[in-house]
Design a protein around this motif. Structure first.
Motif, PDB file in Angstrom:
ATOM      1  N   ASP A  94     -36.098  12.520  67.978  1.00  0.00           N
ATOM      2  CA  ASP A  94     -37.447  12.676  68.284  1.00  0.00           C
ATOM      3  C   ASP A  94     -37.700  11.415  69.045  1.00  0.00           C
ATOM      4  O   ASP A  94     -37.856  10.717  68.429  1.00  0.00           O
ATOM      5  CB  ASP A  94     -38.066  12.583  66.965  1.00  0.00           C
ATOM      6  CG  ASP A  94     -39.875  12.422  67.182  1.00  0.00           C
ATOM      7  OD1 ASP A  94     -40.646  12.304  68.261  1.00  0.00           O
ATOM      8  OD2 ASP A  94     -40.842  12.289  65.653  1.00  0.00           O
ATOM      9  N   ALA A  95     -38.342  11.750  69.897  1.00  0.00           N
ATOM     10  CA  ALA A  95     -38.385  10.512  71.333  1.00  0.00           C
ATOM     11  C   ALA A  95     -39.557   9.945  71.423  1.00  0.00           C
ATOM     12  O   ALA A  95     -39.173   8.893  71.546  1.00  0.00           O
ATOM     13  CB  ALA A  95     -38.153  11.539  72.756  1.00  0.00           C
ATOM     14  N   SER A  96     -40.515  10.542  70.543  1.00  0.00           N
ATOM     15  CA  SER A  96     -41.122   9.632  70.197  1.00  0.00           C
ATOM     16  C   SER A  96     -41.050   8.849  68.622  1.00  0.00           C
ATOM     17  O   SER A  96     -41.739   7.412  69.052  1.00  0.00           O
ATOM     18  CB  SER A  96     -42.547  10.572  69.502  1.00  0.00           C
ATOM     19  OG  SER A  96     -42.240  10.635  67.896  1.00  0.00           O
ATOM     20  N   THR A  97     -40.266   8.485  68.410  1.00  0.00           N
ATOM     21  CA  THR A  97     -40.361   7.358  67.832  1.00  0.00           C
ATOM     22  C   THR A  97     -38.926   6.341  68.085  1.00  0.00           C
ATOM     23  O   THR A  97     -38.535   5.233  67.320  1.00  0.00           O
ATOM     24  CB  THR A  97     -39.565   7.709  66.430  1.00  0.00           C
ATOM     25  OG1 THR A  97     -38.810   9.049  66.181  1.00  0.00           O
ATOM     26  CG2 THR A  97     -40.447   8.736  66.123  1.00  0.00           C
ATOM     27  N   TYR A  98     -38.383   7.280  68.822  1.00  0.00           N
ATOM     28  CA  TYR A  98     -37.317   6.590  69.778  1.00  0.00           C
ATOM     29  C   TYR A  98     -37.179   5.252  70.248  1.00  0.00           C
ATOM     30  O   TYR A  98     -38.146   5.386  71.645  1.00  0.00           O
ATOM     31  CB  TYR A  98     -35.617   7.201  70.462  1.00  0.00           C
ATOM     32  CG  TYR A  98     -34.909   6.719  70.608  1.00  0.00           C
ATOM     33  CD1 TYR A  98     -33.647   6.730  70.146  1.00  0.00           C
ATOM     34  CD2 TYR A  98     -34.605   6.038  72.268  1.00  0.00           C
ATOM     35  CE1 TYR A  98     -32.328   6.533  70.653  1.00  0.00           C
ATOM     36  CE2 TYR A  98     -34.190   5.364  73.146  1.00  0.00           C
ATOM     37  CZ  TYR A  98     -32.361   5.873  72.199  1.00  0.00           C
ATOM     38  OH  TYR A  98     -31.226   5.388  72.053  1.00  0.00           O
ATOM     39  N   VAL A  99     -36.353   4.027  70.103  1.00  0.00           N
ATOM     40  CA  VAL A  99     -36.084   2.492  70.573  1.00  0.00           C
ATOM     41  C   VAL A  99     -34.951   1.838  71.043  1.00  0.00           C
ATOM     42  O   VAL A  99     -33.845   2.773  70.318  1.00  0.00           O
ATOM     43  CB  VAL A  99     -36.358   1.714  70.213  1.00  0.00           C
ATOM     44  CG1 VAL A  99     -36.830   0.367  70.543  1.00  0.00           C
ATOM     45  CG2 VAL A  99     -38.151   2.258  69.239  1.00  0.00           C
ATOM     46  N   ALA A 100     -34.623   2.271  72.561  1.00  0.00           N
ATOM     47  CA  ALA A 100     -33.473   1.626  72.296  1.00  0.00           C
ATOM     48  C   ALA A 100     -32.752   0.857  71.786  1.00  0.00           C
ATOM     49  O   ALA A 100     -33.189  -0.076  71.837  1.00  0.00           O
ATOM     50  CB  ALA A 100     -33.178   1.120  74.459  1.00  0.00           C
ATOM     51  N   ALA A 101     -31.525   0.079  71.492  1.00  0.00           N
ATOM     52  CA  ALA A 101     -31.172  -0.690  71.084  1.00  0.00           C
ATOM     53  C   ALA A 101     -31.544  -2.065  71.119  1.00  0.00           C
ATOM     54  O   ALA A 101     -30.806  -3.288  71.299  1.00  0.00           O
ATOM     55  CB  ALA A 101     -29.807  -0.148  70.484  1.00  0.00           C
ATOM     56  N   GLN A 102     -30.518  -1.575  73.585  1.00  0.00           N
ATOM     57  CA  GLN A 102     -30.400  -2.748  74.443  1.00  0.00           C
ATOM     58  C   GLN A 102     -32.515  -2.185  74.748  1.00  0.00           C
ATOM     59  O   GLN A 102     -31.245  -1.369  75.714  1.00  0.00           O
ATOM     60  CB  GLN A 102     -29.049  -3.125  75.023  1.00  0.00           C
ATOM     61  CG  GLN A 102     -28.431  -3.412  73.394  1.00  0.00           C
ATOM     62  CD  GLN A 102     -28.681  -4.619  72.988  1.00  0.00           C
ATOM     63  OE1 GLN A 102     -29.010  -5.890  73.694  1.00  0.00           O
ATOM     64  NE2 GLN A 102     -27.906  -5.009  71.658  1.00  0.00           N
ATOM     65  N   PRO A 103     -32.670  -2.889  74.877  1.00  0.00           N
ATOM     66  CA  PRO A 103     -33.786  -2.526  76.402  1.00  0.00           C
ATOM     67  C   PRO A 103     -33.135  -2.123  77.591  1.00  0.00           C
ATOM     68  O   PRO A 103     -32.342  -3.099  78.296  1.00  0.00           O
ATOM     69  CB  PRO A 103     -34.658  -3.966  76.349  1.00  0.00           C
ATOM     70  CG  PRO A 103     -34.035  -4.278  75.670  1.00  0.00           C
ATOM     71  CD  PRO A 103     -33.205  -4.354  75.274  1.00  0.00           C
ATOM     72  N   ALA A 104     -33.105  -1.897  77.968  1.00  0.00           N
ATOM     73  CA  ALA A 104     -33.133  -0.376  79.869  1.00  0.00           C
ATOM     74  C   ALA A 104     -34.351  -1.516  80.935  1.00  0.00           C
ATOM     75  O   ALA A 104     -35.122  -2.077  80.646  1.00  0.00           O
ATOM     76  CB  ALA A 104     -33.102   0.773  79.399  1.00  0.00           C
TER      77      ALA A 104
END
Length: 248
Positions: A94-104
């Motif tokens: 679910d993209a609405s809950t995804y947070v990258a482990a390392q900021p892009a």
């Protein structure tokens, strides 16, 4: 967790799940001045064409997130075809809950702002995955002209006039959120045609092959309805673009 089957049928021939042509997608990558090693997170990445071609053409690395297993399977095939599977990863979720482990360096949501319940909410979601000083890419519809009435509004698949901003309205919205608009690439009528009209061919091809499927009555009605709505309202009234934003 997956998209309804109707979405994947309608988009079956598409590599880009929005009204950008391959040429405009390439223009966007050049316009935001991508360079080797830039990291990109793409929420609702669809078939991964943006990440795949940008990895090939600009040397970026990336992660795409999507709910569709069909789209992600096509995305993985595409990065393998282009020889960039070592630089691009895809996540089913679910993209609405995804947070990258390392900021892009770049966080994108191209044409799926429903995940944040609108443009402003999607900007908030993207902020969770971008580094300080990084860039957001937001793909969004806007009114090209004032809809003449409710029939025209609904013909553009909106519920009310307020569902979309005008183009200046979007710019004001971004400014109010604290962002500079630093680039944009807009769909034109031809790129809209290539996106929308191709869906009619996909639907008709599927109907011919699956006349007794449970979805056939829904698609038969859609094929009778959508070309008229598009030519009467959407093509004239509805714009779409990708907007590159940087926090002030």
């Amino acid at each position: 967790m997956d998209l309804p089957r109707s979405f994947t049928i309608r988009e079956s021939s598409h590599r880009i799940i929005n009204p950008l042509t391959p040429e405009k997608l390439a223009t966007l990558g050049a316009a935001i001045r991508l360079r080797p090693g830039v990291s990109v997170v793409d929420l609702c990445c669809g078939k991964g064409e943006m990440l795949a071609t940008w990895a090939r053409d600009h040397g970026v690395t990336g992660t795409g997130v999507d709910i569709s297993t069909v789209f992600l399977s096509a995305a993985r095939e595409r990065v393998a075809e282009l020889g960039v599977a070592d630089r691009v990863t895809f996540v089913h979720g679910d993209a609405s809950t995804y947070v990258a482990a390392q900021p892009a360096d770049v966080a994108a949501c191209i044409g799926a702002t429903w995940i944040g319940q609108g443009t402003a909410g999607t900007v908030t979601l993207l902020e969770r995955s971008v580094r300080p000083g990084g860039m957001l890419l937001v793909g969004e519809c806007f009114w090209r002209a004032e809809p003449p009435g409710q029939e025209a509004i609904e013909g553009c698949h909106a519920r009310s006039r307020d569902d979309f901003e005008t183009l200046p309205g979007l710019v004001r919205l971004f400014d109010g959120l604290g962002y500079d608009l630093v680039e944009m690439v807009l769909a034109d009528e031809d790129s809209w045609d290539r996106y929308v009209a191709a869906q009619w061919m996909n639907v008709r091809t599927w109907l011919d092959a699956h006349p007794d499927d449970e979805l056939a009555p829904e698609f038969r009605a859609e094929l009778s309805r959508e070309p008229l709505l598009y030519t009467a309202y959407q093509r004239r009234l509805l714009g779409w673009g990708v907007f590159a934003l940087k926090r002030r």
